[in-house]
Write a protein that holds these residues in place. Structure first.
Motif, PDB file in Angstrom:
ATOM      1  N   TYR B  36      12.649   4.072  -6.046  1.00  0.00           N
ATOM      2  CA  TYR B  36      12.505   3.480  -7.366  1.00  0.00           C
ATOM      3  C   TYR B  36      13.764   2.692  -7.699  1.00  0.00           C
ATOM      4  O   TYR B  36      14.860   2.977  -7.200  1.00  0.00           O
ATOM      5  CB  TYR B  36      12.290   4.563  -8.430  1.00  0.00           C
ATOM      6  CG  TYR B  36      10.895   5.138  -8.468  1.00  0.00           C
ATOM      7  CD1 TYR B  36      10.499   6.093  -7.537  1.00  0.00           C
ATOM      8  CD2 TYR B  36       9.976   4.719  -9.422  1.00  0.00           C
ATOM      9  CE1 TYR B  36       9.217   6.615  -7.567  1.00  0.00           C
ATOM     10  CE2 TYR B  36       8.699   5.237  -9.462  1.00  0.00           C
ATOM     11  CZ  TYR B  36       8.326   6.181  -8.529  1.00  0.00           C
ATOM     12  OH  TYR B  36       7.053   6.702  -8.565  1.00  0.00           O
ATOM     13  N   GLN B  38      15.951   1.174 -11.149  1.00  0.00           N
ATOM     14  CA  GLN B  38      16.075   1.297 -12.600  1.00  0.00           C
ATOM     15  C   GLN B  38      17.157   0.368 -13.120  1.00  0.00           C
ATOM     16  O   GLN B  38      18.312   0.436 -12.684  1.00  0.00           O
ATOM     17  CB  GLN B  38      16.389   2.743 -13.011  1.00  0.00           C
ATOM     18  CG  GLN B  38      16.367   2.934 -14.528  1.00  0.00           C
ATOM     19  CD  GLN B  38      16.695   4.338 -14.965  1.00  0.00           C
ATOM     20  OE1 GLN B  38      17.405   5.072 -14.288  1.00  0.00           O
ATOM     21  NE2 GLN B  38      16.177   4.725 -16.130  1.00  0.00           N
ATOM     22  N   GLY B  43      12.735   2.036 -17.854  1.00  0.00           N
ATOM     23  CA  GLY B  43      12.189   3.086 -17.027  1.00  0.00           C
ATOM     24  C   GLY B  43      12.279   2.734 -15.553  1.00  0.00           C
ATOM     25  O   GLY B  43      12.339   1.564 -15.180  1.00  0.00           O
ATOM     26  N   PRO B  44      12.282   3.736 -14.692  1.00  0.00           N
ATOM     27  CA  PRO B  44      12.284   3.473 -13.250  1.00  0.00           C
ATOM     28  C   PRO B  44      11.057   2.659 -12.857  1.00  0.00           C
ATOM     29  O   PRO B  44       9.986   2.790 -13.461  1.00  0.00           O
ATOM     30  CB  PRO B  44      12.252   4.877 -12.637  1.00  0.00           C
ATOM     31  CG  PRO B  44      12.800   5.777 -13.690  1.00  0.00           C
ATOM     32  CD  PRO B  44      12.350   5.189 -14.987  1.00  0.00           C
ATOM     33  N   PHE B  46       8.703   1.639  -9.504  1.00  0.00           N
ATOM     34  CA  PHE B  46       8.366   1.937  -8.120  1.00  0.00           C
ATOM     35  C   PHE B  46       8.609   0.707  -7.250  1.00  0.00           C
ATOM     36  O   PHE B  46       8.211  -0.403  -7.591  1.00  0.00           O
ATOM     37  CB  PHE B  46       6.899   2.366  -8.037  1.00  0.00           C
ATOM     38  CG  PHE B  46       6.368   2.498  -6.645  1.00  0.00           C
ATOM     39  CD1 PHE B  46       5.541   1.520  -6.102  1.00  0.00           C
ATOM     40  CD2 PHE B  46       6.682   3.604  -5.879  1.00  0.00           C
ATOM     41  CE1 PHE B  46       5.039   1.648  -4.828  1.00  0.00           C
ATOM     42  CE2 PHE B  46       6.183   3.743  -4.594  1.00  0.00           C
ATOM     43  CZ  PHE B  46       5.364   2.751  -4.065  1.00  0.00           C
ATOM     44  N   GLN B  49       6.987   2.973  -0.767  1.00  0.00           N
ATOM     45  CA  GLN B  49       6.784   4.346  -0.299  1.00  0.00           C
ATOM     46  C   GLN B  49       6.327   4.312   1.143  1.00  0.00           C
ATOM     47  O   GLN B  49       5.599   3.404   1.538  1.00  0.00           O
ATOM     48  CB  GLN B  49       5.751   5.041  -1.179  1.00  0.00           C
ATOM     49  CG  GLN B  49       5.481   6.489  -0.827  1.00  0.00           C
ATOM     50  CD  GLN B  49       4.742   7.206  -1.934  1.00  0.00           C
ATOM     51  OE1 GLN B  49       5.255   7.383  -3.035  1.00  0.00           O
ATOM     52  NE2 GLN B  49       3.522   7.611  -1.651  1.00  0.00           N
ATOM     53  N   TYR B  87      16.885   4.726  -6.474  1.00  0.00           N
ATOM     54  CA  TYR B  87      16.686   6.145  -6.227  1.00  0.00           C
ATOM     55  C   TYR B  87      15.802   6.356  -5.010  1.00  0.00           C
ATOM     56  O   TYR B  87      14.728   5.738  -4.892  1.00  0.00           O
ATOM     57  CB  TYR B  87      15.994   6.803  -7.417  1.00  0.00           C
ATOM     58  CG  TYR B  87      16.740   6.744  -8.729  1.00  0.00           C
ATOM     59  CD1 TYR B  87      16.433   5.781  -9.674  1.00  0.00           C
ATOM     60  CD2 TYR B  87      17.736   7.667  -9.025  1.00  0.00           C
ATOM     61  CE1 TYR B  87      17.099   5.726 -10.888  1.00  0.00           C
ATOM     62  CE2 TYR B  87      18.403   7.625 -10.242  1.00  0.00           C
ATOM     63  CZ  TYR B  87      18.086   6.651 -11.163  1.00  0.00           C
ATOM     64  OH  TYR B  87      18.748   6.609 -12.364  1.00  0.00           O
ATOM     65  N   PHE B 101      14.648  13.194  -9.649  1.00  0.00           N
ATOM     66  CA  PHE B 101      15.592  12.100  -9.461  1.00  0.00           C
ATOM     67  C   PHE B 101      16.992  12.652  -9.229  1.00  0.00           C
ATOM     68  O   PHE B 101      17.428  13.593  -9.886  1.00  0.00           O
ATOM     69  CB  PHE B 101      15.624  11.204 -10.708  1.00  0.00           C
ATOM     70  CG  PHE B 101      14.416  10.333 -10.864  1.00  0.00           C
ATOM     71  CD1 PHE B 101      13.270  10.806 -11.492  1.00  0.00           C
ATOM     72  CD2 PHE B 101      14.418   9.029 -10.400  1.00  0.00           C
ATOM     73  CE1 PHE B 101      12.152  10.009 -11.639  1.00  0.00           C
ATOM     74  CE2 PHE B 101      13.303   8.219 -10.551  1.00  0.00           C
ATOM     75  CZ  PHE B 101      12.170   8.712 -11.161  1.00  0.00           C
TER      76      PHE B 101
END
Lengths: 113, 111
Positions: B36, B38, B43-44, B46, B49, B87, B101
């Motif tokens: 993620y 930020q 907000g974080p 995405f 993945q 993150y 997190f």
């Protein structure tokens, strides 16, 4: 691109008062979350919500907190009897069925004075 | 869930490729690696993945070696707007569980 909408963007409240933070998740998402981030600290999980009930909660999420999905679109976080240490950014997030990342809202900055 | 370790901060210049490595020695068979981003007071978001090998999207690439004990997020040709905290997280395969997190990597891109 679909968004998670949070209101208000900033809320100032007096210690001891109750606040309700509002979120509109993405419409076809089924899983909803609240996180918070105290200034300068990590993003912390509060609670997850699925099928109209809490599915997981952290130790932070005590009796002072509650969540509700009152009308099928809004998702609210209520904080009763606010304390100075509740001052933080509160983020709502939602997730669909598939194995993709969460979508977070822009947050509500709560300041307790 | 597996604990993750990543650098606290990194500096780069515009136009360079940035690679942020994360270690997750205790990753389990059913775990995925997710990243993620930020920005301050937001907000974080995405990014990407993956489970193993390489995943690429329009924003980044994610490299995961065979043992899956580490992963590398690669940002091609960064710009000033890529200045953010990144993150690395490990998530259970259902993806619905709470995210944990860490402190993330603060990337500063300079002109």
């Amino acid at each position: 691109e679909p968004e998670v909408t949070q209101t208000p963007s900033h809320q100032v409240t007096q210690m001891g008062q109750e606040v309700i933070l509002r979120c509109v998740p993405i419409s076809n998402h089924l899983y909803f979350y609240w996180y918070r981030q105290i200034l300068g600290q990590k993003v912390e999980f509060l609670v997850s919500f699925y099928n109209n009930e809490i599915s997981e909660k952290s130790e932070i999420f005590d009796d002072q907190f509650s969540v509700e999905r009152p009308d099928g679109s809004n998702f609210t976080l209520k904080i009763r009897s606010t304390k100075l240490e509740d001052s933080a950014m509160y983020f709502c997030a939602s997730l669909d069925r598939a194995l993709y990342g969460y979508t977070f809202g822009s947050g509500t900055r709560l300041t307790v004075v | 869930l597996a604990k993750t370790t990543q650098p606290i901060s990194m500096d780069s210049y515009e136009g360079q490729e940035v690679n942020i490595t994360c270690s997750h020695n205790n990753i389990a068979t059913n775990d995925y690696i997710t990243w993620y981003q930020q920005f301050p007071s937001q907000g974080p978001r995405f990014i990407i993945q993956g489970y193993k090998t390489k995943v690429t999207n329009e924003v980044a690439s994610l490299f995961i070696p065979a043992d899956r004990k580490s992963s590398t997020l690669s940002l091609p040709r960064v710009s000033l707007s890529d200045t953010a905290v990144y993150y690395c997280l490990v998530v259970i395969d259902t993806g619905r569980r709470a995210l944990t997190f860490g402190s993330g990597t603060r990337l500063q891109v300079q002109p």
